[in-house]
Motif scaffolding. Structure first.
Motif, PDB file in Angstrom:
ATOM      1  N   LEU A  35     -39.862  29.124  38.939  1.00 43.49           N
ATOM      2  CA  LEU A  35     -40.536  27.867  38.312  1.00 43.49           C
ATOM      3  C   LEU A  35     -39.502  26.990  37.777  1.00 43.49           C
ATOM      4  N   LEU A  36     -38.408  27.760  36.863  1.00 41.88           N
ATOM      5  CA  LEU A  36     -37.540  26.759  36.523  1.00 41.88           C
ATOM      6  C   LEU A  36     -36.866  26.080  37.316  1.00 41.88           C
ATOM      7  N   VAL A  37     -36.226  26.748  38.373  1.00 39.41           N
ATOM      8  CA  VAL A  37     -35.651  26.051  39.477  1.00 39.41           C
ATOM      9  C   VAL A  37     -36.336  24.980  40.129  1.00 39.41           C
ATOM     10  N   ALA A  38     -37.656  25.233  40.350  1.00 37.71           N
ATOM     11  CA  ALA A  38     -38.422  24.187  41.022  1.00 37.71           C
ATOM     12  C   ALA A  38     -38.740  22.776  40.018  1.00 37.71           C
ATOM     13  N   ALA A  39     -38.933  23.345  38.643  1.00 39.11           N
ATOM     14  CA  ALA A  39     -39.190  22.199  37.750  1.00 39.11           C
ATOM     15  C   ALA A  39     -37.794  21.423  37.594  1.00 39.11           C
ATOM     16  N   ASP A  40     -36.734  21.888  37.770  1.00 36.10           N
ATOM     17  CA  ASP A  40     -35.649  21.181  37.575  1.00 36.10           C
ATOM     18  C   ASP A  40     -35.564  20.185  38.777  1.00 36.10           C
ATOM     19  N   ARG A  41     -35.802  20.836  40.127  1.00 35.02           N
ATOM     20  CA  ARG A  41     -35.722  20.305  41.284  1.00 35.02           C
ATOM     21  C   ARG A  41     -36.354  18.917  41.421  1.00 35.02           C
ATOM     22  N   TYR A  42     -37.924  19.118  40.838  1.00 34.23           N
ATOM     23  CA  TYR A  42     -38.726  18.173  40.978  1.00 34.23           C
ATOM     24  C   TYR A  42     -38.850  17.122  39.802  1.00 34.23           C
ATOM     25  N   SER A  43     -37.704  17.463  38.523  1.00 35.40           N
ATOM     26  CA  SER A  43     -37.898  16.603  37.620  1.00 35.40           C
ATOM     27  C   SER A  43     -39.222  16.996  36.649  1.00 35.40           C
ATOM     28  N   MET A  44     -39.695  18.237  36.576  1.00 34.99           N
ATOM     29  CA  MET A  44     -40.998  18.298  35.579  1.00 34.99           C
ATOM     30  C   MET A  44     -40.590  18.964  34.371  1.00 34.99           C
ATOM     31  N   GLU A  45     -40.239  17.998  33.458  1.00 34.75           N
ATOM     32  CA  GLU A  45     -39.691  18.476  32.125  1.00 34.75           C
ATOM     33  C   GLU A  45     -40.447  19.155  31.361  1.00 34.75           C
ATOM     34  N   LEU A  47     -43.033  21.628  32.436  1.00 32.04           N
ATOM     35  CA  LEU A  47     -42.691  22.711  33.099  1.00 32.04           C
ATOM     36  C   LEU A  47     -41.442  23.561  32.671  1.00 32.04           C
ATOM     37  N   LYS A  48     -40.298  22.758  32.991  1.00 32.90           N
ATOM     38  CA  LYS A  48     -39.162  23.347  32.813  1.00 32.90           C
ATOM     39  C   LYS A  48     -39.195  23.929  30.956  1.00 32.90           C
ATOM     40  N   LEU A  49     -39.526  23.110  30.251  1.00 29.00           N
ATOM     41  CA  LEU A  49     -39.500  23.766  28.940  1.00 29.00           C
ATOM     42  C   LEU A  49     -40.438  25.089  28.630  1.00 29.00           C
ATOM     43  N   MET A  50     -41.652  25.038  29.490  1.00 38.12           N
ATOM     44  CA  MET A  50     -42.440  26.211  29.296  1.00 38.12           C
ATOM     45  C   MET A  50     -41.617  27.312  29.901  1.00 38.12           C
ATOM     46  N   CYS A  51     -40.866  27.075  30.870  1.00 41.61           N
ATOM     47  CA  CYS A  51     -40.293  28.466  31.749  1.00 41.61           C
ATOM     48  C   CYS A  51     -39.097  28.628  30.835  1.00 41.61           C
ATOM     49  N   GLU A  52     -38.415  27.732  30.262  1.00 44.18           N
ATOM     50  CA  GLU A  52     -37.439  28.353  29.095  1.00 44.18           C
ATOM     51  C   GLU A  52     -37.913  29.104  27.980  1.00 44.18           C
ATOM     52  N   GLU A  53     -39.019  28.642  27.585  1.00 46.74           N
ATOM     53  CA  GLU A  53     -39.687  29.457  26.441  1.00 46.74           C
ATOM     54  C   GLU A  53     -40.127  30.769  27.107  1.00 46.74           C
ATOM     55  N   LYS A  54     -40.514  30.810  28.234  1.00 41.93           N
ATOM     56  CA  LYS A  54     -41.020  32.063  28.551  1.00 41.93           C
ATOM     57  C   LYS A  54     -39.854  33.030  28.864  1.00 41.93           C
ATOM     58  N   LEU A  55     -38.719  32.609  29.600  1.00 41.10           N
ATOM     59  CA  LEU A  55     -37.651  33.411  29.592  1.00 41.10           C
ATOM     60  C   LEU A  55     -37.085  33.757  28.497  1.00 41.10           C
ATOM     61  N   THR A  66     -28.069  36.966  33.703  1.00 40.41           N
ATOM     62  CA  THR A  66     -28.712  36.124  34.795  1.00 40.41           C
ATOM     63  C   THR A  66     -29.325  34.972  34.154  1.00 40.41           C
ATOM     64  N   ILE A  67     -29.933  35.243  32.979  1.00 39.50           N
ATOM     65  CA  ILE A  67     -30.658  34.082  32.385  1.00 39.50           C
ATOM     66  C   ILE A  67     -29.607  32.938  32.015  1.00 39.50           C
ATOM     67  N   LEU A  68     -28.778  33.479  31.500  1.00 38.20           N
ATOM     68  CA  LEU A  68     -27.625  32.281  31.164  1.00 38.20           C
ATOM     69  C   LEU A  68     -26.827  31.902  32.271  1.00 38.20           C
ATOM     70  N   ALA A  69     -26.728  32.383  33.473  1.00 36.48           N
ATOM     71  CA  ALA A  69     -26.625  31.480  34.510  1.00 36.48           C
ATOM     72  C   ALA A  69     -27.413  30.486  34.991  1.00 36.48           C
ATOM     73  N   LEU A  70     -28.657  30.963  35.027  1.00 43.79           N
ATOM     74  CA  LEU A  70     -29.706  29.961  35.412  1.00 43.79           C
ATOM     75  C   LEU A  70     -29.842  28.767  34.528  1.00 43.79           C
ATOM     76  N   ALA A  71     -29.894  29.186  33.056  1.00 44.50           N
ATOM     77  CA  ALA A  71     -29.708  28.072  32.052  1.00 44.50           C
ATOM     78  C   ALA A  71     -28.544  27.204  32.165  1.00 44.50           C
ATOM     79  N   GLU A  72     -27.517  27.530  32.682  1.00 48.59           N
ATOM     80  CA  GLU A  72     -26.316  26.853  32.784  1.00 48.59           C
ATOM     81  C   GLU A  72     -26.453  25.863  34.041  1.00 48.59           C
ATOM     82  N   HIS A  77     -30.676  23.794  27.521  1.00 50.48           N
ATOM     83  CA  HIS A  77     -29.639  23.955  26.596  1.00 50.48           C
ATOM     84  C   HIS A  77     -30.468  24.882  25.769  1.00 50.48           C
ATOM     85  N   GLY A  78     -31.915  24.759  25.571  1.00 51.80           N
ATOM     86  CA  GLY A  78     -32.223  25.967  24.444  1.00 51.80           C
ATOM     87  C   GLY A  78     -32.399  27.387  24.961  1.00 51.80           C
ATOM     88  N   LEU A  79     -32.528  27.389  26.218  1.00 49.81           N
ATOM     89  CA  LEU A  79     -32.404  28.656  26.714  1.00 49.81           C
ATOM     90  C   LEU A  79     -30.964  29.468  26.828  1.00 49.81           C
TER      91      LEU A  79
END
Length: 118
Positions: A35-45, A47-55, A66-72, A77-79
């Motif tokens: 969902l983080l990847v999709a949120a970034d692709r579709y600019s759903m900020e 959802l992106k923040l919610m995914c960061e919090e979950k991760l 893996t999570i650090l690579a995804l965050a990069e 930035h928070g993740l």
């Protein structure tokens, strides 16, 4: 995009503005990554923040790289900061590393009898 991710994104988040109710056993950590990847692709900020919090809840010795690579890749930035915070704690790495090694050893010990059957 996998059907399960599509369903969570468009049939759940878009209508409820919340993260799907899941647990680790249900694959919440993997779903959050997708969902983080999709949120970034579709600019759903949001959802992106919610995914960061979950991760952030799933950062451990086995997942931090893996999570650090995804965050990069997705400019989370928070993740990324949470991953570096985890990595900067030598005591946590020692404790988590021991637990992770014990888990890996127990898994390999369970698999050993299966390989001897061949």
């Amino acid at each position: 995009m996998e059907a399960q991710v599509f369903r969570a994104l468009f049939c759940f988040f878009v209508y409820t503005d919340s993260f799907p109710d899941m647990t680790k056993e249900d694959g919440e950590d993997v779903m959050a990554q997708h969902l983080l990847v999709a949120a970034d692709r579709y600019s759903m900020e949001r959802l992106k923040l919610m995914c960061e919090e979950k991760l952030c809840q799933y950062i451990d010795v086995g997942s931090v790289a893996t999570i650090l690579a995804l965050a990069e890749q997705h400019h989370c930035h928070g993740l990324k900061k949470a991953c570096f915070c985890f990595l900067s704690s030598p005591e946590r790495l020692k404790i988590e590393g021991r637990l992770w090694r014990v888990k890996a050893l127990s898994i390999s010990a369970q698999a050993a009898p299966l390989s001897q059957r061949s």
